[in-house]
Design an enzyme around this catalytic site. Structure first.
Site, PDB file in Angstrom:
ATOM      1  N   SER A   1      29.463 123.262  38.069  1.00  0.00           N
ATOM      2  CA  SER A   1      29.948 122.091  38.788  1.00  0.00           C
ATOM      3  C   SER A   1      29.323 120.776  38.321  1.00  0.00           C
ATOM      4  O   SER A   1      29.145 119.848  39.111  1.00  0.00           O
ATOM      5  CB  SER A   1      29.750 122.262  40.305  1.00  0.00           C
ATOM      6  OG  SER A   1      30.533 123.335  40.784  1.00  0.00           O
TER       7      SER A   1
ATOM      8  N   GLU B   1      31.920 134.802  34.101  1.00  0.00           N
ATOM      9  CA  GLU B   1      33.296 135.208  34.424  1.00  0.00           C
ATOM     10  C   GLU B   1      33.696 136.440  33.612  1.00  0.00           C
ATOM     11  O   GLU B   1      34.536 137.230  34.058  1.00  0.00           O
ATOM     12  CB  GLU B   1      34.258 134.027  34.191  1.00  0.00           C
ATOM     13  CG  GLU B   1      34.083 132.978  35.284  1.00  0.00           C
ATOM     14  CD  GLU B   1      34.509 131.567  34.902  1.00  0.00           C
ATOM     15  OE1 GLU B   1      35.095 131.371  33.824  1.00  0.00           O
ATOM     16  OE2 GLU B   1      34.217 130.656  35.692  1.00  0.00           O
TER      17      GLU B   1
ATOM     18  N   GLY C   1      32.462 122.897  32.895  1.00  0.00           N
ATOM     19  CA  GLY C   1      33.735 123.589  33.058  1.00  0.00           C
ATOM     20  C   GLY C   1      34.837 122.623  33.438  1.00  0.00           C
ATOM     21  O   GLY C   1      35.368 121.880  32.610  1.00  0.00           O
ATOM     22  N   GLY C   2      35.166 122.589  34.721  1.00  0.00           N
ATOM     23  CA  GLY C   2      36.299 121.798  35.204  1.00  0.00           C
ATOM     24  C   GLY C   2      36.294 120.354  34.734  1.00  0.00           C
ATOM     25  O   GLY C   2      37.339 119.824  34.314  1.00  0.00           O
TER      26      GLY C   2
ATOM     27  N   GLU D   1      23.560 129.137  34.139  1.00  0.00           N
ATOM     28  CA  GLU D   1      24.712 128.859  34.993  1.00  0.00           C
ATOM     29  C   GLU D   1      24.644 129.740  36.242  1.00  0.00           C
ATOM     30  O   GLU D   1      25.116 130.897  36.199  1.00  0.00           O
ATOM     31  CB  GLU D   1      26.012 129.165  34.242  1.00  0.00           C
ATOM     32  CG  GLU D   1      26.234 128.316  33.017  1.00  0.00           C
ATOM     33  CD  GLU D   1      27.713 128.199  32.662  1.00  0.00           C
ATOM     34  OE1 GLU D   1      28.163 127.058  32.492  1.00  0.00           O
ATOM     35  OE2 GLU D   1      28.409 129.218  32.594  1.00  0.00           O
TER      36      GLU D   1
ATOM     37  N   HIS E   1      29.659 134.774  29.284  1.00  0.00           N
ATOM     38  CA  HIS E   1      29.887 133.948  30.478  1.00  0.00           C
ATOM     39  C   HIS E   1      29.973 134.847  31.716  1.00  0.00           C
ATOM     40  O   HIS E   1      30.475 135.970  31.638  1.00  0.00           O
ATOM     41  CB  HIS E   1      31.191 133.162  30.299  1.00  0.00           C
ATOM     42  CG  HIS E   1      31.333 132.067  31.291  1.00  0.00           C
ATOM     43  ND1 HIS E   1      31.755 132.310  32.582  1.00  0.00           N
ATOM     44  CD2 HIS E   1      31.077 130.750  31.215  1.00  0.00           C
ATOM     45  CE1 HIS E   1      31.753 131.164  33.243  1.00  0.00           C
ATOM     46  NE2 HIS E   1      31.352 130.202  32.436  1.00  0.00           N
TER      47      HIS E   1
ATOM     48  N   GLY F   1      32.396 126.320  39.543  1.00  0.00           N
ATOM     49  CA  GLY F   1      33.704 126.041  40.126  1.00  0.00           C
ATOM     50  C   GLY F   1      33.688 125.873  41.633  1.00  0.00           C
ATOM     51  O   GLY F   1      34.739 125.898  42.277  1.00  0.00           O
TER      52      GLY F   1
ATOM     53  N   ASN G   1      33.607 123.780  28.346  1.00  0.00           N
ATOM     54  CA  ASN G   1      34.280 125.083  28.377  1.00  0.00           C
ATOM     55  C   ASN G   1      35.598 124.895  29.108  1.00  0.00           C
ATOM     56  O   ASN G   1      35.628 124.766  30.330  1.00  0.00           O
ATOM     57  CB  ASN G   1      33.374 126.097  29.104  1.00  0.00           C
ATOM     58  CG  ASN G   1      34.039 127.450  29.286  1.00  0.00           C
ATOM     59  OD1 ASN G   1      35.132 127.690  28.770  1.00  0.00           O
ATOM     60  ND2 ASN G   1      33.380 128.325  30.026  1.00  0.00           N
ATOM     61  N   TRP G   2      36.669 124.889  28.342  1.00  0.00           N
ATOM     62  CA  TRP G   2      37.983 124.634  28.942  1.00  0.00           C
ATOM     63  C   TRP G   2      38.536 125.848  29.676  1.00  0.00           C
ATOM     64  O   TRP G   2      39.592 125.763  30.309  1.00  0.00           O
ATOM     65  CB  TRP G   2      38.972 124.192  27.859  1.00  0.00           C
ATOM     66  CG  TRP G   2      38.768 122.777  27.386  1.00  0.00           C
ATOM     67  CD1 TRP G   2      37.791 121.903  27.792  1.00  0.00           C
ATOM     68  CD2 TRP G   2      39.570 122.068  26.433  1.00  0.00           C
ATOM     69  NE1 TRP G   2      37.939 120.691  27.149  1.00  0.00           N
ATOM     70  CE2 TRP G   2      39.028 120.777  26.308  1.00  0.00           C
ATOM     71  CE3 TRP G   2      40.685 122.405  25.671  1.00  0.00           C
ATOM     72  CZ2 TRP G   2      39.570 119.817  25.454  1.00  0.00           C
ATOM     73  CZ3 TRP G   2      41.233 121.452  24.818  1.00  0.00           C
ATOM     74  CH2 TRP G   2      40.679 120.169  24.711  1.00  0.00           C
ATOM     75  N   LYS G   3      37.868 126.978  29.541  1.00  0.00           N
ATOM     76  CA  LYS G   3      38.320 128.211  30.200  1.00  0.00           C
ATOM     77  C   LYS G   3      39.812 128.461  29.886  1.00  0.00           C
ATOM     78  O   LYS G   3      40.258 128.153  28.783  1.00  0.00           O
ATOM     79  CB  LYS G   3      38.012 128.159  31.693  1.00  0.00           C
ATOM     80  CG  LYS G   3      36.520 127.856  31.938  1.00  0.00           C
ATOM     81  CD  LYS G   3      36.062 128.082  33.341  1.00  0.00           C
ATOM     82  CE  LYS G   3      34.576 127.773  33.447  1.00  0.00           C
ATOM     83  NZ  LYS G   3      34.028 128.013  34.770  1.00  0.00           N
TER      84      LYS G   3
HETATM   85  P1  13P Z   1      32.410 124.380  36.363  1.00  0.00           P
HETATM   86  O1  13P Z   1      31.775 123.173  35.717  1.00  0.00           O
HETATM   87  O2  13P Z   1      33.873 124.277  36.536  1.00  0.00           O
HETATM   88  O3  13P Z   1      31.662 124.759  37.600  1.00  0.00           O
HETATM   89  O4  13P Z   1      32.197 125.595  35.328  1.00  0.00           O
HETATM   90  C1  13P Z   1      30.957 125.778  34.760  1.00  0.00           C
HETATM   91  C2  13P Z   1      31.068 126.815  33.719  1.00  0.00           C
HETATM   92  O5  13P Z   1      31.312 127.963  34.011  1.00  0.00           O
HETATM   93  C3  13P Z   1      30.922 126.399  32.320  1.00  0.00           C
HETATM   94  O6  13P Z   1      30.855 127.495  31.477  1.00  0.00           O
END
Ligand code: 13P
Length: 267
Positions: free
Chosen positions: A219, A101, A240-241, A173, A99, A179, A13-15
């Site tokens: 993470s 977020e 994510g990251g 998650e 998600h 994050g 997930n590149w957000k």
């Molecule tokens: P991180 O891996 O950056 O913690 O993000 C996880 C995430 O929200 C994937 O959808």
């Protein structure tokens, strides 16, 4: 035996990262570094980079799926700035729904999420449903109740057979792990996968929800992936990251590949 057959998936997930001019090259590099048999790979860039990523992957590695990070709950209408499921045709085969977020920033509710899921499925998109508790909820021992409620709230209005046919994926998650550099333990993630599948059983899914892949997200790095893939109930990761870093993705998918190989060997 069903667990042995379950697909192993790593989705990135590149957000809100990458512009179209760089996204295709990044996707291509990640694809080249993650060609591991038995692992389903998916990249979810921002809407604006879907076309660039899709074109790069179609040319260099069509095995990598392309996913959107969100979808609207209506098909069309006066919804400024939104994107509906039919609009993703030809751009994405997968979609992340709900998600945390978006729960946090866009106020998405379980009922709304259920409608998004329905639109996604009607459009032939493969959904990744995200669930997870807040830190305060975990500290209060409410994590299983919260996640079960989220699963039920999102899925209760659709027939389990429809969701199974759409090859639903669920990502656990925990919000406090996203994050933050802090991960759940493998054991905690496995307990939550069990709670998710218990809810699927109540909803009437076949084989006690054992056919539905459950990913861990929060993470995840190449260093922490082992913790999760060591758990038979966890089928991969939503990253994510680290999904923006080819080296990290290479390590993560390589570790997932060990599980995929072990499962294939035990069928
Ligand atoms: P991180 O891996 O950056 O913690 O993000 C996880 C995430 O929200 C994937 O959808």
């Amino acid at each position: 035996m069903i667990q042995a057959m379950r697909e192993v998936i790593v989705a990135g997930n590149w957000k809100m990262h990458t512009v179209p001019a760089e996204a295709g090259q990044l996707a291509r590099t990640i694809a080249a570094r993650t060609r591991i048999p038995g692992v389903t790979r998916v990249i979810c860039p921002p809407y604006t980079s879907l076309a660039a990523v899709g074109a790069a992957l179609a040319e260099h590695d069509p095995d990598v799926g392309v996913g959107a990070q969100n979808v609207h709950h209506e098909l069309q209408g006066a919804y400024t700035g939104e994107v509906s499921a039919p609009m993703l045709a030809g751009l994405a085969g997968w979609v992340i729904v709900c998600h945390s977020e978006r729960r946090r920033d866009a106020g998405e509710t379980d009922a709304l999420i259920g409608r998004k899921l329905q639109r996604a499925i009607e459009a032939g998109l493969r959904p990744i449903l995200c669930v997870g508790e807040l830190l305060a909820e975990r500290e209060a021992g409410q994590q299983e109740t919260v996640v079960s409620r989220q699963v039920r709230g999102a899925l209760a209005d659709q027939a389990p057979a429809t969701l199974e046919a759409a090859r639903l994926v669920i990502a656990y998650e925990p919000v406090w792990a996203i994050g933050t550099g802090r991960t759940a333990s493998g054991r905690d993630a496995a307990a939550m996968a069990a709670a998710i599948r218990a809810t699927l059983t109540e909803l009437g899914f076949t084989d006690g929800g054992e056919r539905v892949p459950v990913l861990y997200g929060g993470s995840v790095t190449s260093a922490s992936m082992d913790e999760f893939m060591a758990e038979p109930s966890i089928d991969g990761a939503l990253v994510g990251g680290a999904s923006l870093k080819p080296d990290e993705m290479a390590g993560i998918v390589t570790r997932a590949g060990l599980t995929a190989t072990a499962r294939a060997g035990s069928v």
